[in-house]
Scaffold this motif. Sequence first.
Motif, PDB file in Angstrom:
ATOM      1  N   MET A   1      32.644  46.436  30.554  1.00  0.00           N
ATOM      2  CA  MET A   1      34.038  46.889  30.634  1.00  0.00           C
ATOM      3  C   MET A   1      34.619  46.543  32.006  1.00  0.00           C
ATOM      4  SD  MET A   1      36.688  48.279  29.447  1.00  0.00           S
ATOM      5  CE  MET A   1      35.977  48.684  27.863  1.00  0.00           C
ATOM      6  N   LEU A   2      35.845  46.047  31.999  1.00  0.00           N
ATOM      7  CA  LEU A   2      36.551  45.772  33.242  1.00  0.00           C
ATOM      8  C   LEU A   2      37.095  47.080  33.809  1.00  0.00           C
ATOM      9  CD1 LEU A   2      38.541  42.529  32.320  1.00  0.00           C
ATOM     10  CD2 LEU A   2      36.943  42.764  34.233  1.00  0.00           C
ATOM     11  N   GLU A   3      36.685  47.417  35.020  1.00  0.00           N
ATOM     12  CA  GLU A   3      37.145  48.637  35.679  1.00  0.00           C
ATOM     13  C   GLU A   3      37.402  48.344  37.149  1.00  0.00           C
ATOM     14  OE1 GLU A   3      35.362  53.079  36.672  1.00  0.00           O
ATOM     15  OE2 GLU A   3      35.048  52.227  34.672  1.00  0.00           O
ATOM     16  N   ASP A   4      38.545  48.813  37.660  1.00  0.00           N
ATOM     17  CA  ASP A   4      38.869  48.536  39.060  1.00  0.00           C
ATOM     18  C   ASP A   4      38.360  49.648  39.970  1.00  0.00           C
ATOM     19  OD1 ASP A   4      40.665  50.638  38.843  1.00  0.00           O
ATOM     20  OD2 ASP A   4      42.465  49.413  39.107  1.00  0.00           O
ATOM     21  N   ASN A 255      46.382  49.732  32.209  1.00  0.00           N
ATOM     22  CA  ASN A 255      45.214  49.311  31.413  1.00  0.00           C
ATOM     23  C   ASN A 255      45.294  47.843  31.031  1.00  0.00           C
ATOM     24  OD1 ASN A 255      47.289  49.356  29.580  1.00  0.00           O
ATOM     25  ND2 ASN A 255      46.223  50.577  28.037  1.00  0.00           N
ATOM     26  N   ARG A 256      46.139  47.052  31.733  1.00  0.00           N
ATOM     27  CA  ARG A 256      46.394  45.685  31.302  1.00  0.00           C
ATOM     28  C   ARG A 256      46.348  44.699  32.468  1.00  0.00           C
ATOM     29  NH1 ARG A 256      49.962  49.240  31.681  1.00  0.00           N
ATOM     30  NH2 ARG A 256      51.933  48.953  32.733  1.00  0.00           N
ATOM     31  N   LEU A 257      45.898  43.515  32.153  1.00  0.00           N
ATOM     32  CA  LEU A 257      45.899  42.398  33.087  1.00  0.00           C
ATOM     33  C   LEU A 257      46.717  41.277  32.476  1.00  0.00           C
ATOM     34  CD1 LEU A 257      42.129  42.482  34.107  1.00  0.00           C
ATOM     35  CD2 LEU A 257      44.071  43.258  35.489  1.00  0.00           C
ATOM     36  N   ARG A 258      47.137  40.339  33.319  1.00  0.00           N
ATOM     37  CA  ARG A 258      48.009  39.266  32.854  1.00  0.00           C
ATOM     38  C   ARG A 258      47.451  37.905  33.265  1.00  0.00           C
ATOM     39  NH1 ARG A 258      51.107  43.645  34.183  1.00  0.00           N
ATOM     40  NH2 ARG A 258      52.847  44.136  32.782  1.00  0.00           N
ATOM     41  N   VAL A 259      47.592  36.946  32.373  1.00  0.00           N
ATOM     42  CA  VAL A 259      47.277  35.554  32.702  1.00  0.00           C
ATOM     43  C   VAL A 259      48.516  34.736  32.379  1.00  0.00           C
ATOM     44  CG1 VAL A 259      45.859  33.544  32.188  1.00  0.00           C
ATOM     45  CG2 VAL A 259      44.801  35.816  32.303  1.00  0.00           C
ATOM     46  N   SER A 260      48.949  33.940  33.343  1.00  0.00           N
ATOM     47  CA  SER A 260      50.149  33.125  33.167  1.00  0.00           C
ATOM     48  C   SER A 260      49.830  31.854  32.397  1.00  0.00           C
ATOM     49  CB  SER A 260      50.740  32.764  34.532  1.00  0.00           C
ATOM     50  OG  SER A 260      49.862  31.905  35.242  1.00  0.00           O
ATOM     51  N   ALA A 261      50.866  31.211  31.891  1.00  0.00           N
ATOM     52  CA  ALA A 261      50.689  29.994  31.100  1.00  0.00           C
ATOM     53  C   ALA A 261      49.965  28.877  31.855  1.00  0.00           C
ATOM     54  CB  ALA A 261      52.049  29.510  30.584  1.00  0.00           C
ATOM     55  N   PRO A 262      50.170  28.736  33.186  1.00  0.00           N
ATOM     56  CA  PRO A 262      49.408  27.712  33.918  1.00  0.00           C
ATOM     57  C   PRO A 262      47.975  28.121  34.235  1.00  0.00           C
ATOM     58  CG  PRO A 262      51.545  28.156  34.965  1.00  0.00           C
ATOM     59  CD  PRO A 262      51.285  29.262  33.996  1.00  0.00           C
ATOM     60  N   GLY A 263      47.528  29.306  33.767  1.00  0.00           N
ATOM     61  CA  GLY A 263      46.135  29.690  33.948  1.00  0.00           C
ATOM     62  C   GLY A 263      45.832  30.460  35.206  1.00  0.00           C
ATOM     63  N   LYS A 264      46.775  31.278  35.657  1.00  0.00           N
ATOM     64  CA  LYS A 264      46.535  32.131  36.823  1.00  0.00           C
ATOM     65  C   LYS A 264      46.405  33.587  36.393  1.00  0.00           C
ATOM     66  CE  LYS A 264      48.715  29.289  40.400  1.00  0.00           C
ATOM     67  NZ  LYS A 264      49.682  29.275  41.523  1.00  0.00           N
ATOM     68  N   HIS A 266      46.958  37.375  37.029  1.00  0.00           N
ATOM     69  CA  HIS A 266      47.835  38.252  37.799  1.00  0.00           C
ATOM     70  C   HIS A 266      47.342  39.683  37.601  1.00  0.00           C
ATOM     71  CE1 HIS A 266      51.159  35.405  38.899  1.00  0.00           C
ATOM     72  NE2 HIS A 266      50.512  34.696  37.976  1.00  0.00           N
ATOM     73  N   LEU A 267      46.893  40.276  38.680  1.00  0.00           N
ATOM     74  CA  LEU A 267      46.376  41.638  38.625  1.00  0.00           C
ATOM     75  C   LEU A 267      47.495  42.654  38.431  1.00  0.00           C
ATOM     76  CD1 LEU A 267      43.746  41.333  41.491  1.00  0.00           C
ATOM     77  CD2 LEU A 267      43.339  41.208  39.031  1.00  0.00           C
ATOM     78  N   CYS A 268      48.728  42.232  38.675  1.00  0.00           N
ATOM     79  CA  CYS A 268      49.903  43.071  38.487  1.00  0.00           C
ATOM     80  C   CYS A 268      51.082  42.155  38.184  1.00  0.00           C
ATOM     81  CB  CYS A 268      50.172  43.895  39.753  1.00  0.00           C
ATOM     82  SG  CYS A 268      51.691  44.894  39.719  1.00  0.00           S
ATOM     83  N   LEU A 269      52.055  42.663  37.447  1.00  0.00           N
ATOM     84  CA  LEU A 269      53.258  41.882  37.151  1.00  0.00           C
ATOM     85  C   LEU A 269      53.936  41.432  38.437  1.00  0.00           C
ATOM     86  CD1 LEU A 269      55.386  40.794  35.185  1.00  0.00           C
ATOM     87  CD2 LEU A 269      56.387  43.087  35.104  1.00  0.00           C
ATOM     88  N   PHE A 270      53.765  42.229  39.506  1.00  0.00           N
ATOM     89  CA  PHE A 270      54.429  41.924  40.771  1.00  0.00           C
ATOM     90  C   PHE A 270      53.431  41.622  41.885  1.00  0.00           C
ATOM     91  CE2 PHE A 270      57.359  44.289  38.154  1.00  0.00           C
ATOM     92  CZ  PHE A 270      58.487  43.504  38.243  1.00  0.00           C
ATOM     93  N   SER A 271      52.312  40.967  41.542  1.00  0.00           N
ATOM     94  CA  SER A 271      51.344  40.526  42.542  1.00  0.00           C
ATOM     95  C   SER A 271      51.978  39.480  43.454  1.00  0.00           C
ATOM     96  CB  SER A 271      50.115  39.906  41.874  1.00  0.00           C
ATOM     97  OG  SER A 271      49.451  40.834  41.062  1.00  0.00           O
ATOM     98  N   ASP A 295      34.585  39.934  39.654  1.00  0.00           N
ATOM     99  CA  ASP A 295      34.649  39.850  41.114  1.00  0.00           C
ATOM    100  C   ASP A 295      36.043  40.126  41.660  1.00  0.00           C
ATOM    101  OD1 ASP A 295      33.569  39.142  43.752  1.00  0.00           O
ATOM    102  OD2 ASP A 295      34.823  37.363  43.573  1.00  0.00           O
ATOM    103  N   VAL A 296      37.073  39.528  41.041  1.00  0.00           N
ATOM    104  CA  VAL A 296      38.415  39.621  41.620  1.00  0.00           C
ATOM    105  C   VAL A 296      39.121  40.931  41.289  1.00  0.00           C
ATOM    106  CG1 VAL A 296      38.708  37.130  41.607  1.00  0.00           C
ATOM    107  CG2 VAL A 296      39.564  38.469  39.675  1.00  0.00           C
ATOM    108  N   LEU A 297      38.611  41.683  40.315  1.00  0.00           N
ATOM    109  CA  LEU A 297      39.296  42.914  39.950  1.00  0.00           C
ATOM    110  C   LEU A 297      39.317  43.919  41.107  1.00  0.00           C
ATOM    111  CD1 LEU A 297      40.826  44.050  37.571  1.00  0.00           C
ATOM    112  CD2 LEU A 297      38.726  45.141  36.779  1.00  0.00           C
TER     113      LEU A 297
END
Length: 322
Positions: A1-4, A255-264, A266-271, A295-297
């Motif tokens: 499980m992904l947990e920060d 409870n959500r993470l984001r990945v952009s279309a170019p493959g990045k 984003h730990l937050c919508l406003f990272s 690792d990056v979480l």
Amino acid sequence: MLEDSFGRQFHYLRLSVTEACNFRCQYCLPDGYKGPTSDQFMTLNEIDTLLKAFAKLGTSKVRLTGGEPTLRRDFLDILQLTSNTPGIERVAMTTHGARMEKFAHQWKEAGLHQVNVSIDSLDPRQFAAITGQDKLKAVLRGLDAAIDAGLDVKVNSVLLNDFSDSRLHRFLAWLKDMPVTLRFIELMETGDLNQFFNKQHQSGTPLKSTLLDMGWQPLLRRKDAGPAQEFYHPDYAGKIGLIMPYSKDFCKTCNRLRVSAPGKLHLCLFSENGIDMRHLLATGNVDEVVAFLQDVLGQKHETHYLHEGKTGATKHLAMLGG
């Protein structure tokens, strides 16, 4: 499980498949889309690797977003790939809805469970003024098609300062017989639209008080639910949700993470910046992506800092689908 490091667990991935959109919403792309071309976005194989890695780490819900995700020619392939990934139990998408009348049943058959449609006004002229497209009737027919197909339907409407009592009453009258969840979303500040935000931002708190006074009652959240506070009323077929990112402790239940279309990632919508993972996705090595995510979480912050006027690298919402 992904947990920060703050004890938040992440069951939910918002996956952008394109930044392109053919609407020109005032709060997002008022001058139209001028971003990267489609060849700069993740391929189907890269998306496959990404989904397998997230599923291996306990992700059970994926939302396909954009831009407008259905503008990708291989959107149906992406949808089928997502729904067929072991561990992914719920697939949602966000769309402007203009193509839904034609494709809703096809999306359902491909594995879609939920669709979120942006409708900022039920007045055709106001809808056209906000979106740059005179397509309200087509979108509403699309809603009917989505309901007929058996999809769980949510409608997103951005709160703006010109949001009048008459606009609210029109939505409420519509919900009497419309079995959808209508979510009112506070306008969020982005890098390109600072002046528009200052002019149009409206808090959702007064609206919440109004709904409670009218007898609307809170609903319990699902573990993979988005950030909305949802309410029901026994006299209405539809429900109402409020998304208030400037409210106290908004990020506490993230409870959500984001990945952009170019493959990045984003730990937050406003990272401040997305974290590039395209080179890992290209290899197809799922275990490497899993190790990277774990690792990056630890870099995820406790809050988005929007209340301090910090919008990060997000120039407009089409970059990450909100």
